[in-house]
Structure formats: structure tokens, C-alpha cells
Scaffold this motif. Structure first.
Motif, PDB file in Angstrom:
ATOM      1  N   ASP A   1      -0.794   4.900   6.441  1.00  0.00           N
ATOM      2  CA  ASP A   1      -0.929   6.130   7.027  1.00  0.00           C
ATOM      3  C   ASP A   1      -2.566   6.063   7.288  1.00  0.00           C
ATOM      4  O   ASP A   1      -3.141   5.913   6.439  1.00  0.00           O
ATOM      5  CB  ASP A   1      -0.785   6.637   5.682  1.00  0.00           C
ATOM      6  N   ALA A   2      -3.158   7.116   8.323  1.00  0.00           N
ATOM      7  CA  ALA A   2      -3.894   6.990   9.045  1.00  0.00           C
ATOM      8  C   ALA A   2      -4.904   7.572   7.760  1.00  0.00           C
ATOM      9  O   ALA A   2      -6.396   7.421   8.443  1.00  0.00           O
ATOM     10  CB  ALA A   2      -3.836   7.977  10.097  1.00  0.00           C
ATOM     11  N   GLY A   3      -5.033   8.855   6.949  1.00  0.00           N
ATOM     12  CA  GLY A   3      -5.503   9.276   6.000  1.00  0.00           C
ATOM     13  C   GLY A   3      -5.146   9.722   4.770  1.00  0.00           C
ATOM     14  O   GLY A   3      -3.782   9.018   4.320  1.00  0.00           O
ATOM     15  N   SER A   4      -6.033   9.669   3.977  1.00  0.00           N
ATOM     16  CA  SER A   4      -4.923   9.979   2.254  1.00  0.00           C
ATOM     17  C   SER A   4      -5.414  10.935   1.852  1.00  0.00           C
ATOM     18  O   SER A   4      -4.705  11.087   0.642  1.00  0.00           O
ATOM     19  CB  SER A   4      -6.207   8.826   1.199  1.00  0.00           C
TER      20      SER A   4
ATOM     21  N   ALA B   1       0.748  -1.109   0.163  1.00  0.00           N
ATOM     22  CA  ALA B   1       0.387  -0.295  -0.344  1.00  0.00           C
ATOM     23  C   ALA B   1       0.916   1.231   0.106  1.00  0.00           C
ATOM     24  O   ALA B   1       0.654   1.882  -0.709  1.00  0.00           O
ATOM     25  CB  ALA B   1      -0.579  -0.033   1.032  1.00  0.00           C
ATOM     26  N   GLY B   2       1.938   0.888   0.842  1.00  0.00           N
ATOM     27  CA  GLY B   2       2.403   2.174   1.021  1.00  0.00           C
ATOM     28  C   GLY B   2       3.217   2.232  -0.375  1.00  0.00           C
ATOM     29  O   GLY B   2       3.444   3.855  -0.863  1.00  0.00           O
TER      30      GLY B   2
ATOM     31  N   ASP C   1      -7.706  -2.048   0.328  1.00  0.00           N
ATOM     32  CA  ASP C   1      -8.224  -2.636   2.115  1.00  0.00           C
ATOM     33  C   ASP C   1      -7.473  -1.988   3.179  1.00  0.00           C
ATOM     34  O   ASP C   1      -8.147  -1.941   4.435  1.00  0.00           O
ATOM     35  CB  ASP C   1      -8.896  -3.671   1.845  1.00  0.00           C
ATOM     36  N   VAL C   2      -5.690  -1.932   3.354  1.00  0.00           N
ATOM     37  CA  VAL C   2      -4.685  -1.465   3.946  1.00  0.00           C
ATOM     38  C   VAL C   2      -5.323   0.173   4.251  1.00  0.00           C
ATOM     39  O   VAL C   2      -5.636   1.333   3.317  1.00  0.00           O
ATOM     40  CB  VAL C   2      -3.755  -0.870   3.492  1.00  0.00           C
TER      41      VAL C   2
ATOM     42  N   THR D   1       3.848   6.757   0.054  1.00  0.00           N
ATOM     43  CA  THR D   1       3.642   7.320   0.987  1.00  0.00           C
ATOM     44  C   THR D   1       5.224   6.909   2.439  1.00  0.00           C
ATOM     45  O   THR D   1       5.113   7.298   2.587  1.00  0.00           O
ATOM     46  CB  THR D   1       2.900   7.202   2.025  1.00  0.00           C
ATOM     47  N   LEU D   2       6.027   5.928   1.040  1.00  0.00           N
ATOM     48  CA  LEU D   2       7.108   5.790   2.481  1.00  0.00           C
ATOM     49  C   LEU D   2       7.722   6.468   2.751  1.00  0.00           C
ATOM     50  O   LEU D   2       8.642   6.158   3.881  1.00  0.00           O
ATOM     51  CB  LEU D   2       6.881   4.138   2.140  1.00  0.00           C
TER      52      LEU D   2
END
Length: 387
Positions: A328-331, A313-314, A363-364, A319-320
Motif C-alpha cells: 500500500d502507498a499510504g497508511s 507487511a500486508g 520499513d515496507v 491490507t491484503l
């Protein structure tokens, strides 16, 4: 056609919640055709019967029919099509206790074959696949004693627009998958305008009909997207975590379960809180990232799989580099790097609720286009307008 048997990953979304009431043997599903397209629509309900583990199809009444023994090369499957509703009309069928797919096609029936391992799915990244020039799409679902899970998916391709929904016992309805106004054509226009070869994902029929955009992993397989499209980002991630630590907290309900990643000798090793190495990853290529497999394989275990899901997902969301604490908590920061999964970015941007299944582990963090109810009264698939 690729010799791959029909499977679905819906049961991997999490442990089923306890059923609120006995789920009946079949649940009604209403197809509503708001597509604006003339011509016939064909529906297929294909999958695995949960009570027996057999593969087959369900007819409009929800009765199960097992596939016959296939061959090598694959032999034609029985005609499992259900005539769908005309534009502006609805049709209700019954869903059985199944884990499978609801295919729908416009204008022509799909060509399914059966091999010795089961049903062969359409593989439209192959130009010789008999379904290549058919406009079609599908939803994935699981109906079992704990309820119904149904999604709209773009894991393999972005094509004919649709949404899914489920009605609960209290009369409320949950839905997902609708595009914003202009979202369908806007997606293709935006994908074509992206530099770096992304336009190659779009497939168009000889009559000018836009059929689909391949997911980037299939695009690499078909030679439609450069194989190294994510390499620059991967190299920067590997460099960053050669001198700093990536912390992965894979379970939202277990905040104290953490793993720590550092790159050494070209390999990212993850340790637990005691400092013991629990799993390691070779530097992934673009295909591994887009497919969340190969060098980012995610077995159904409690360590490597959850870490790999988070890494995947990262990488797809890029986002890594900006957040050493994953997921991450948000998008808000998703897809912000110049090197990212542009296919996924453009899909999410055009979804009315921002949710999609644009890669395998979308779905992460609960960014997937999925609805679920433990006591479903009714399910829905809405074929949306193309314009």
C-alpha cells in the motif's frame, strides 16, 4: 537466556548512499535522560566491528573490546556497562564503526553471557532469563563509511520510551521515536483492553512496575498469546486469492517489476510477467506472520525475499483483503480489519510521527522509525518520560 548471538538488520534497509564526506572513526552520541526516574542508568554499546568482523563492545570513548571465548553453558561476559546520565542530565559517548545495539537499563545492570557462538542476548519471553525483571530497552545502529543509520525499535518488545536522532553537516537534526503525550501508558491500557488474548503480552514486575509488552511472536512462544490469533484473516486471504490475483510490486523504483500470486492446492504461487512460477508460499501461521520468517522466510535475494517482505507487511497491517495491489502507498487503511497485529497498530497510533519498527519489515513503504545521514556530526538518544 536464548543461545542467540547478537545481530542487527540495519544494513538491510537499503544500499548505503555515497558518503558526502569522510565519516570519522567515531561519532559523538549524546544520551539525554528526561525519563523522570530516579536511580542509575546503564548504557551498553554492543555489536560487530565492521573493519574486522569481530563481536565485542565499545567503551565510552569508542574503543573496541572483543568478547573473550565463551563457553557452553554460556559464561559471564565482561562488564561492558557505561554509567549513564541521571534524570535531567546528559552524557556523551563515542560511537565506533559498528553494526550493533545500544542497550540502556534502569536501576540494575544487564546480565550478558558469552557462548561459543558469541554474545547471548536477553530473551525476556523466557521467565528464567536473568534480565526478565530489569527495565531496559535498546536502539539498533550501523555506522560505516557511508554514514549512520539509527532507529528506535519495537520488533521484540515495547518498553522504556526513547527517541533517536542525528545531526547533519548543515546543522539540521532528524529524529524519530517520540511518543504522543500519554502514549506510553495509553499503549498498555489499550493493549490490555483488546479482546483475544492481547493483554497477555504485558509483563509486570512483582513490585507493580510495568516492564514491557512482548512482541506477539514472542508472546506466542511464551504461551502469552493464542497461536491462532491471525488464522481467520489468513483463511480469508487464501480464499480470496483462490479466485483472484494478488499483484506485488516489491521495488518502489522498479514499477515494472511485478509478481502475481494465486492460491492453488493450498499454496500461493507467484509468477512473473512471463507466467513462470518464481516462488511459492504455504499458508502461514500467526508466528510466521509476526516474525516474517518460517513460512514467510525472506532471503536476501531479488525475488522471494522482496515478495515475502511485502506479504509479511500486508498480513501484519491486514491490507491484503482490501487492496490486491501490494504494498500500500499510504497508511490510511492499515490495521482496519478486526483481525490484525494489534500490538503494531497500537504502537503506530501512539508515535508522534506515526513511525515505528513494530515488526521486522515495518520499513515496507517507509513506515519505520529510522534516521540516517551520510555525514553525521552528532547522534542522539533521548530517554523520554514514562507518564
Amino acid at each position: 537466556m536464548a543461545a542467540a548471538t547478537l545481530t542487527t538488520t540495519l544494513l538491510a534497509f537499503g544500499a548505503p548512499a555515497p558518503a558526502q564526506a569522510a565519516v570519522p572513526a567515531t561519532v559523538p552520541l549524546t544520551f539525554t535522560n528526561n525519563s523522570g526516574r530516579s536511580g542509575p542508568v546503564y548504557i551498553y554499546d554492543l555489536g560487530t566491528q565492521l573493519s574486522s568482523g569481530r563481536q565485542g563492545w565499545a567503551d565510552a570513548g569508542g574503543a573496541f573490546h572483543a568478547w573473550p571465548a565463551g563457553g557452553n553453558p554460556p559464561t559471564p561476559a565482561p562488564d561492558a556497562s557505561i554509567v549513564g546520565p541521571a534524570d535531567g542530565q546528559t552524557k556523551t559517548i563515542r560511537l565506533p564503526k559498528f553494526s550493533g545495539r545500544l542497550y540502556f537499563s534502569y536501576g540494575r545492570k544487564l546480565d550478558f553471557r558469552v557462548t561459543t557462538g558469541g554474545l547471548v542476548q536477553p530473551a525476556v519471553q523466557n521467565p528464567s532469563d536473568p534480565n526478565h525483571d530489569i527495565l531496559f530497552n535498546w536502539s539498533e545502529y550501523t555506522l560505516n563509511d557511508s554514514g549512520l543509520w539509527i532507529n528506535s525499535t519495537q520488533v521484540d518488545m515495547f518498553s522504556a520510551p526513547y527517541a533517536v536522532g542525528v545531526k547533519a553537516a548543515d546543522g539540521s537534526t532528524k529524529s524519530t521515536g517520540h511518543l504522543k503525550a500519554g502514549g506510553y501508558t495509553g499503549f498498555f491500557d489499550a493493549l490490555r483492553s483488546r479482546p483475544g488474548g492481547w493483554a497477555g503480552l504485558v509483563q509486570t514486575r512483582s513490585d507493580g512496575t510495568v516492564l514491557r509488552a512482548l512482541a506477539p511472536g514472542h508472546g506466542i512462544e511464551a504461551g502469552a498469546l493464542p497461536a491462532g490469533v491471525m488464522d481467520d484473516y489468513v483463511n480469508r486471504v487464501w480464499q480470496k486469492y483462490s479466485s483472484s490475483t494478488l499483484t506485488v510490486t516489491p521495488f518502489g523504483d522498479q514499477p515494472n517489476t511485478k509478481y502475481y500470486g494465486r492460491v492453488s492446492g493450498g499454496v500461493m504461487n507467484f509468477t512473473n510477467g512471463s507466467g513462470a512460477v518464481v516462488t511459492s508460499f504455504q499458508k502461514p501461521d500467526s508466528d510466521s506472520i509476526f516474525g516474517c520468517y518460517k513460512k514467510l522466510d525472506a532471503p536476501n535475494d531479488l525475488v522471494r525475499g522482496p515478495i515475502s517482505r511485502t506479504l509479511c507487511a500486508g498480513f501484519n497491517r491486514s491490507t491484503l483483503l482490501t487492496n490486491p495491489n501490494q504494498p500500500d502507498a499510504g497508511s490510511a487503511g492499515f490495521y482496519a480489519d478486526a483481525v490484525t497485529n494489534q500490538y503494531a497498530r497500537l504502537i503506530h497510533e501512539r508515535m508522534a510521527d506515526g513511525k515505528a519498527y513494530a515488526f521486522a519489515f515495518d520499513d515496507v513503504g517507509n513506515h519505520e522509525s529510522l534516521v540516517h545521514d551520510g555525514n553525521p556530526q552528532q547522534a542522539y538518544v533521548t530517554l523520554d518520560p514514562f507518564s
